[in-house]
Design a protein around this motif. Structure first.
Motif, PDB file in Angstrom:
ATOM      1  N   LYS A 143       0.825  -1.206   0.000  1.00  0.00           N
ATOM      2  CA  LYS A 143       0.000   0.000   0.000  1.00  0.00           C
ATOM      3  C   LYS A 143       0.866   1.266   0.000  1.00  0.00           C
ATOM      4  N   ASP A 144       1.888   1.286   0.871  1.00  0.00           N
ATOM      5  CA  ASP A 144       2.770   2.454   0.947  1.00  0.00           C
ATOM      6  C   ASP A 144       3.551   2.651  -0.345  1.00  0.00           C
ATOM      7  N   PHE A 145       4.006   1.545  -0.947  1.00  0.00           N
ATOM      8  CA  PHE A 145       4.752   1.627  -2.202  1.00  0.00           C
ATOM      9  C   PHE A 145       3.882   2.234  -3.302  1.00  0.00           C
ATOM     10  N   GLU A 146       2.674   1.689  -3.459  1.00  0.00           N
ATOM     11  CA  GLU A 146       1.761   2.190  -4.485  1.00  0.00           C
ATOM     12  C   GLU A 146       1.350   3.630  -4.193  1.00  0.00           C
ATOM     13  N   TYR A 147       1.102   3.940  -2.924  1.00  0.00           N
ATOM     14  CA  TYR A 147       0.711   5.299  -2.536  1.00  0.00           C
ATOM     15  C   TYR A 147       1.818   6.286  -2.909  1.00  0.00           C
ATOM     16  N   SER A 148       3.060   5.900  -2.644  1.00  0.00           N
ATOM     17  CA  SER A 148       4.188   6.769  -2.955  1.00  0.00           C
ATOM     18  C   SER A 148       4.258   7.084  -4.449  1.00  0.00           C
ATOM     19  N   LEU A 149       4.109   6.050  -5.289  1.00  0.00           N
ATOM     20  CA  LEU A 149       4.170   6.263  -6.740  1.00  0.00           C
ATOM     21  C   LEU A 149       2.994   7.103  -7.246  1.00  0.00           C
ATOM     22  N   ALA A 150       1.806   6.856  -6.684  1.00  0.00           N
ATOM     23  CA  ALA A 150       0.604   7.506  -7.197  1.00  0.00           C
ATOM     24  C   ALA A 150       0.367   8.894  -6.604  1.00  0.00           C
ATOM     25  N   PHE A 151       0.525   9.032  -5.296  1.00  0.00           N
ATOM     26  CA  PHE A 151       0.121  10.280  -4.652  1.00  0.00           C
ATOM     27  C   PHE A 151       1.282  11.168  -4.221  1.00  0.00           C
ATOM     28  N   ASP A 152       2.322  10.576  -3.642  1.00  0.00           N
ATOM     29  CA  ASP A 152       3.472  11.390  -3.231  1.00  0.00           C
ATOM     30  C   ASP A 152       4.211  11.945  -4.454  1.00  0.00           C
ATOM     31  N   LEU A 153       4.551  11.052  -5.357  1.00  0.00           N
ATOM     32  CA  LEU A 153       5.319  11.447  -6.542  1.00  0.00           C
ATOM     33  C   LEU A 153       4.436  11.929  -7.685  1.00  0.00           C
ATOM     34  N   LYS A 154       3.175  11.508  -7.661  1.00  0.00           N
ATOM     35  CA  LYS A 154       2.197  11.856  -8.702  1.00  0.00           C
ATOM     36  C   LYS A 154       2.656  11.411 -10.099  1.00  0.00           C
ATOM     37  N   TRP A 155       3.289  10.243 -10.149  1.00  0.00           N
ATOM     38  CA  TRP A 155       3.772   9.713 -11.422  1.00  0.00           C
ATOM     39  C   TRP A 155       2.722   8.889 -12.137  1.00  0.00           C
ATOM     40  N   PHE A 156       1.917   8.152 -11.386  1.00  0.00           N
ATOM     41  CA  PHE A 156       0.972   7.221 -11.988  1.00  0.00           C
ATOM     42  C   PHE A 156      -0.372   7.289 -11.278  1.00  0.00           C
ATOM     43  N   SER A 157      -1.373   6.757 -11.948  1.00  0.00           N
ATOM     44  CA  SER A 157      -2.664   6.555 -11.281  1.00  0.00           C
ATOM     45  C   SER A 157      -2.481   5.384 -10.314  1.00  0.00           C
ATOM     46  N   PRO A 158      -3.370   5.230  -9.334  1.00  0.00           N
ATOM     47  CA  PRO A 158      -3.242   4.088  -8.421  1.00  0.00           C
ATOM     48  C   PRO A 158      -3.235   2.736  -9.155  1.00  0.00           C
ATOM     49  N   LYS A 159      -4.032   2.642 -10.218  1.00  0.00           N
ATOM     50  CA  LYS A 159      -4.096   1.396 -10.985  1.00  0.00           C
ATOM     51  C   LYS A 159      -2.754   1.100 -11.663  1.00  0.00           C
ATOM     52  N   ILE A 160      -2.146   2.118 -12.264  1.00  0.00           N
ATOM     53  CA  ILE A 160      -0.845   1.945 -12.923  1.00  0.00           C
ATOM     54  C   ILE A 160       0.242   1.679 -11.884  1.00  0.00           C
ATOM     55  N   ALA A 161       0.173   2.330 -10.728  1.00  0.00           N
ATOM     56  CA  ALA A 161       1.147   2.084  -9.661  1.00  0.00           C
ATOM     57  C   ALA A 161       1.108   0.617  -9.239  1.00  0.00           C
ATOM     58  N   SER A 162      -0.089   0.056  -9.191  1.00  0.00           N
ATOM     59  CA  SER A 162      -0.240  -1.364  -8.865  1.00  0.00           C
ATOM     60  C   SER A 162       0.387  -2.233  -9.949  1.00  0.00           C
ATOM     61  N   LYS A 163       0.212  -1.826 -11.217  1.00  0.00           N
ATOM     62  CA  LYS A 163       0.821  -2.572 -12.327  1.00  0.00           C
ATOM     63  C   LYS A 163       2.346  -2.490 -12.271  1.00  0.00           C
ATOM     64  N   VAL A 164       2.877  -1.339 -11.886  1.00  0.00           N
ATOM     65  CA  VAL A 164       4.330  -1.181 -11.749  1.00  0.00           C
ATOM     66  C   VAL A 164       4.843  -2.150 -10.687  1.00  0.00           C
ATOM     67  N   LYS A 165       4.120  -2.218  -9.567  1.00  0.00           N
ATOM     68  CA  LYS A 165       4.499  -3.142  -8.490  1.00  0.00           C
ATOM     69  C   LYS A 165       4.501  -4.578  -9.011  1.00  0.00           C
ATOM     70  N   GLU A 166       3.434  -4.969  -9.719  1.00  0.00           N
ATOM     71  CA  GLU A 166       3.334  -6.334 -10.253  1.00  0.00           C
ATOM     72  C   GLU A 166       4.470  -6.614 -11.236  1.00  0.00           C
ATOM     73  N   LYS A 167       4.763  -5.649 -12.097  1.00  0.00           N
ATOM     74  CA  LYS A 167       5.838  -5.799 -13.085  1.00  0.00           C
ATOM     75  C   LYS A 167       7.186  -5.998 -12.390  1.00  0.00           C
ATOM     76  N   ALA A 168       7.422  -5.228 -11.322  1.00  0.00           N
ATOM     77  CA  ALA A 168       8.679  -5.338 -10.576  1.00  0.00           C
ATOM     78  C   ALA A 168       8.778  -6.684  -9.869  1.00  0.00           C
ATOM     79  N   LEU A 169       7.666  -7.188  -9.366  1.00  0.00           N
ATOM     80  CA  LEU A 169       7.661  -8.506  -8.730  1.00  0.00           C
ATOM     81  C   LEU A 169       7.949  -9.595  -9.757  1.00  0.00           C
ATOM     82  N   GLU A 170       7.301  -9.504 -10.930  1.00  0.00           N
ATOM     83  CA  GLU A 170       7.519 -10.478 -12.006  1.00  0.00           C
ATOM     84  C   GLU A 170       8.968 -10.478 -12.475  1.00  0.00           C
ATOM     85  N   ALA A 171       9.556  -9.287 -12.562  1.00  0.00           N
ATOM     86  CA  ALA A 171      10.922  -9.155 -13.064  1.00  0.00           C
ATOM     87  C   ALA A 171      11.966  -9.522 -12.012  1.00  0.00           C
TER      88      ALA A 171
END
Length: 167
Positions: free
Chosen positions: A23-51
């Motif tokens: 939750k904190d990781f996704e929140y940081s990408l989506a709201f703190d940094l404002k880089w991605f939407s929450p949905k995309i932040a979740s996809k980034v997390k999944e992509k990083a786990l897969e990789a």
């Protein structure tokens, strides 16, 4: 892959933490940094786990690389088509899926109830009889089968990892 590591490293660098909740990781990408939407932040997390850039341990995300070694350009921000670039780079070269002996042992131990020490002892004995000519993960599957493990669920992952092919 390098950009994915950069993106993943930022929430850890920002909080000076060695691990973060999902939750904190996704929140940081989506709201703190404002880089991605929450949905995309979740996809980034999944992509990083897969990789294999992140691992999930007891509900927390832990980077599988030295976060401090990642250098970020001034005012770094990921490109807009960041995830598509990641997808395409993986499509160009088929990635060999890796599965560790630890993961195979965990699967067998959970499925059969046999403790890991006994499994490792049996695997080492069989490896010795086979003159170490067979990959240890394959030997682990054979030992697992001997103890009544239903290896079908993990067989393909091991085959892809060892042989680079799927069945």
């Amino acid at each position: 892959m390098e950009e994915l590591k950069r993106v993943v490293s930022v929430p850890f660098k920002k909080t000076l933490a060695s691990s973060l909740s999902e939750k904190d990781f996704e929140y940081s990408l989506a709201f703190d940094l404002k880089w991605f939407s929450p949905k995309i932040a979740s996809k980034v997390k999944e992509k990083a786990l897969e990789a294999g850039i992140l691992s999930l341990k007891a509900g927390t995300l832990v980077p599988c690389f030295d976060v401090e070694s990642i250098r970020l350009p001034h005012a770094f921000k990921p490109s807009e088509n960041f995830l598509e670039i990641q997808k395409n780079s993986n499509a160009e070269k088929p990635e060999k899926e890796e599965i560790s002996l630890e993961q195979v042992l965990e699967f067998i131990s959970t499925d059969t109830g046999v403790n890991r020490q006994k499994l490792v002892s049996e695997i080492n004995s069989m490896q010795d009889r086979l003159s170490y000519l067979v990959d240890v993960r394959i030997v682990a599957l054979i030992v697992g089968k001997k103890f009544g493990c239903s290896i079908e669920a993990i067989f393909e992952r091991v085959a892809r990892s060892v042989l680079g092919i799927s069945f």
